[in-house]
Scaffold this motif. Structure first.
Motif, short mmCIF file in Angstrom:
data_model
loop_
_atom_site.label_atom_id
_atom_site.label_comp_id
_atom_site.label_asym_id
_atom_site.label_seq_id
_atom_site.Cartn_x
_atom_site.Cartn_y
_atom_site.Cartn_z
N ALA A 194 0.82 -1.20 0.00
CA ALA A 194 0.00 0.00 0.00
C ALA A 194 0.87 1.26 0.00
O ALA A 194 0.59 2.22 -0.73
CB ALA A 194 -0.92 -0.01 1.21
N LEU A 195 1.92 1.24 0.82
CA LEU A 195 2.79 2.42 0.90
C LEU A 195 3.52 2.67 -0.41
O LEU A 195 3.55 3.80 -0.92
CB LEU A 195 3.79 2.21 2.04
N LEU A 196 4.10 1.63 -0.98
CA LEU A 196 4.86 1.79 -2.22
C LEU A 196 3.94 2.13 -3.40
O LEU A 196 4.34 2.86 -4.31
CB LEU A 196 5.64 0.51 -2.52
N ALA A 197 2.71 1.63 -3.39
CA ALA A 197 1.81 1.87 -4.51
C ALA A 197 1.20 3.26 -4.48
O ALA A 197 0.94 3.85 -5.54
CB ALA A 197 0.70 0.82 -4.52
N THR A 198 0.96 3.80 -3.28
CA THR A 198 0.26 5.08 -3.19
C THR A 198 1.22 6.26 -3.01
O THR A 198 1.13 7.24 -3.74
CB THR A 198 -0.74 5.05 -2.02
N LYS A 199 2.15 6.15 -2.06
CA LYS A 199 3.04 7.29 -1.79
C LYS A 199 4.17 7.37 -2.79
O LYS A 199 4.48 8.45 -3.31
CB LYS A 199 3.59 7.18 -0.37
N TYR A 200 4.81 6.23 -3.09
CA TYR A 200 5.98 6.25 -3.96
C TYR A 200 5.66 5.83 -5.40
O TYR A 200 6.52 5.92 -6.27
CB TYR A 200 7.07 5.35 -3.38
N GLN A 201 4.45 5.33 -5.62
CA GLN A 201 3.94 5.01 -6.95
C GLN A 201 4.88 4.10 -7.74
O GLN A 201 5.16 4.31 -8.92
CB GLN A 201 3.64 6.30 -7.73
N VAL A 206 5.58 -5.34 -10.05
CA VAL A 206 6.95 -5.62 -9.60
C VAL A 206 7.00 -5.72 -8.09
O VAL A 206 7.62 -6.63 -7.52
CB VAL A 206 7.92 -4.54 -10.12
N VAL A 207 6.32 -4.80 -7.41
CA VAL A 207 6.30 -4.83 -5.94
C VAL A 207 5.68 -6.12 -5.44
O VAL A 207 6.18 -6.75 -4.49
CB VAL A 207 5.52 -3.61 -5.39
N ASN A 304 -5.64 8.42 -2.55
CA ASN A 304 -4.52 7.60 -2.10
C ASN A 304 -4.69 7.10 -0.67
O ASN A 304 -4.29 5.98 -0.34
CB ASN A 304 -3.20 8.37 -2.24
N ARG A 305 -5.30 7.90 0.18
CA ARG A 305 -5.53 7.44 1.55
C ARG A 305 -6.53 6.28 1.56
O ARG A 305 -6.33 5.30 2.29
CB ARG A 305 -6.04 8.58 2.42
N LEU A 306 -7.61 6.39 0.78
CA LEU A 306 -8.59 5.31 0.72
C LEU A 306 -7.95 4.05 0.14
O LEU A 306 -8.18 2.94 0.65
CB LEU A 306 -9.79 5.74 -0.13
N ARG A 307 -7.15 4.20 -0.90
CA ARG A 307 -6.47 3.04 -1.47
C ARG A 307 -5.55 2.39 -0.44
O ARG A 307 -5.51 1.16 -0.31
CB ARG A 307 -5.65 3.47 -2.70
N ASP A 413 -7.24 0.31 -12.53
CA ASP A 413 -6.51 -0.73 -11.82
C ASP A 413 -5.03 -0.66 -12.15
O ASP A 413 -4.63 -0.75 -13.32
CB ASP A 413 -7.07 -2.10 -12.21
N GLY A 414 -4.19 -0.47 -11.14
CA GLY A 414 -2.75 -0.41 -11.34
C GLY A 414 -2.23 0.94 -11.80
O GLY A 414 -1.03 1.07 -12.06
N VAL A 415 -3.10 1.94 -11.90
CA VAL A 415 -2.69 3.27 -12.37
C VAL A 415 -2.47 4.19 -11.17
O VAL A 415 -3.44 4.47 -10.43
CB VAL A 415 -3.75 3.88 -13.31
#
Length: 422
Positions: A194-201, A206-207, A304-307, A413-415
């Motif tokens: 969740a952290l890598l997908a939302t904050k650091y995108q 891969v993650v 991003n917070r909800l995600r 999805d994934g964006v």
């Protein structure tokens, strides 16, 4: 004043007949092949069906030739209906009829071998139990991908849940503490995603792969360490819950009212996730950030917070599903014991079209074929068990190809999303 004279978009009449050439051809050909099989190999054979837990003295012998012939013709008729043309809203009905006829005919064929008996109650009860990891993993994937985050790491979350569940149960002496520990481990595993997908995108696929490898390496290392000390990896068992006289009802009793806790939690979670997704404000916002995050942002939703929190919550489901491998099956933890079923859960999610009710149907298909393969292998059937275990994956390809309706993922999805994007 200028007047907009643009024509209104035409409405699609879902009652108008539509031809489905590709799907119709497949079903028609498969149905005719079954008819040919019936005439070539099944003459004089019978399939025995027995109720082995309640009505132990009752059994039925069904002529295999007649059953496969009728079901093959039914599958071919469904294909012909698609070729001629049918209303769009009836396409799923025709597809369901075709798939059901195909599966039932293969069952009659497989259990026509000498010495095999279709033990209805044991097989159906086992199939329901074996579908549980698919349900928990796929529901976790549904919550994530409906939020716009791809969760490839279900396999790793299963491993963390399986390992932590049995470890905590050994330390505390409580199997329910073990279940709680498995859920927390699964949630902590998804927190990094969740952290890598939302904050650091970071690329979410891969993650997910990296998290799977990390979980595999960590649990394998810890397993080697715990082998040196006793009392940390002993098997614990979730007791079977029997609902009194309800368990004695033929077929329904052994299947629904004599199961382990995982079965009841799994069925309840399907209903709960469906209700939350389609009948609550949270569900509306979740589907919005998965389909059109910019529109959700414009309405004041922190995308991003909800995600982030949805992915963390989804890890609770995957972690509980991981505990099924150890606590649910009365097993100690072993290296890579999930055997890739986390990836199968992703296939179940696709078969279910990112809908909890569809996930239930897809998981039952996978669980049923797994149980049938085990049963036939134990009975010494000449039908290869690997052939039956292959069927769910064939169904997945059929769904992706659009032969029983198109499987369309959420648009975002994934964006990754940055506030202010359009």
């Amino acid at each position: 004043m200028a007047v907009d004279t643009a024509p209104a978009p035409a409405l699609v009449d879902d009652r108008a007949p539509v031809r489905h050439a590709r799907a119709g051809t497949v079903y028609a050909v498969l149905g005719l092949l079954l008819v040919a099989v019936a005439f070539a190999w099944l003459g004089g054979k019978t399939t025995v069906i027995a109720f082995d837990k309640t009505l132990t003295d009752a059994s039925w012998s069904v002529p295999t030739f007649g059953a496969v012939l009728v079901l093959g013709l039914l599958c071919a008729a469904a294909g012909a209906w698609m070729l001629v043309g049918l209303p769009q809203r009836q396409f799923k009905l025709a597809s369901t009829v075709g798939v059901a006829a195909l599966v039932l005919s293969l069952l009659f064929w497989a259990y026509s071998q000498e010495g095999t008996v279709f033990r209805a109650e044991s097989i159906l009860a086992g199939a329901l139990f074996l579908s549980m990891p698919y349900i928990f993993g796929a529901l976790s994937g549904v919550v994530c991908e409906r939020s716009g985050v791809i969760n490839i790491g279900i396999e790793g979350q299963f491993l963390m849940g399986a390992f932590t569940g049995v470890l905590v149960a050994n330390i505390t002496g409580s199997i329910y503490a073990g279940l709680l520990g498995a859920m927390i481990a699964g949630s902590l595993s998804t927190m990094l995603l969740a952290l890598l997908a939302t904050k650091y995108q970071v690329n979410q696929v891969v993650v997910g792969v990296i998290l799977n490898l990390l979980a595999l390496g960590f649990t394998s290392f810890m397993y080697d360490q715990l082998k040196k000390a006793e009392g940390f990896n002993d098997a614990f068992s979730v007791p079977v819950i029997t609902w009194g006289p309800l368990a004695d009802i033929p077929v329904i009793g052994p299947v629904l009212f004599q199961q382990k806790l995982f079965v009841y939690v799994g069925i309840v979670m399907v209903a709960v996730v469906w209700f939350l997704l389609y009948r609550t404000r949270w569900g509306l916002r979740t589907r919005a950030v998965g389909e059109h995050p910019a529109a959700a942002d414009s309405m004041g939703v922190n995308v991003n917070r909800l995600r982030y929190w949805n992915v963390v919550a989804a890890g609770l489901l995957a972690g509980f599903g991981g505990a099924w491998f150890t606590l649910g099956n009365s097993l100690a933890f072993n290296k890579n014991m999930t055997a890739g079923l986390g990836f199968v859960a992703l296939a179940v999610m696709i078969v279910g079209r990112w809908n909890p009710l569809g996930v239930l149907a897809g998981a039952l298909i996978f669980g049923f074929t797994t149980q049938i393969a085990r049963d036939l292998s134990a009975a010494g059937s000449s039908v290869p068990g690997e052939f039956l275990q292959m069927l769910p994956y064939a169904v997945t390809l059929v769904v992706v190809a659009g032969l029983i309706g198109k499987a369309k993922a959420p648009a975002a999805d994934g964006v990754p999303y940055n506030p202010g994007d359009k």
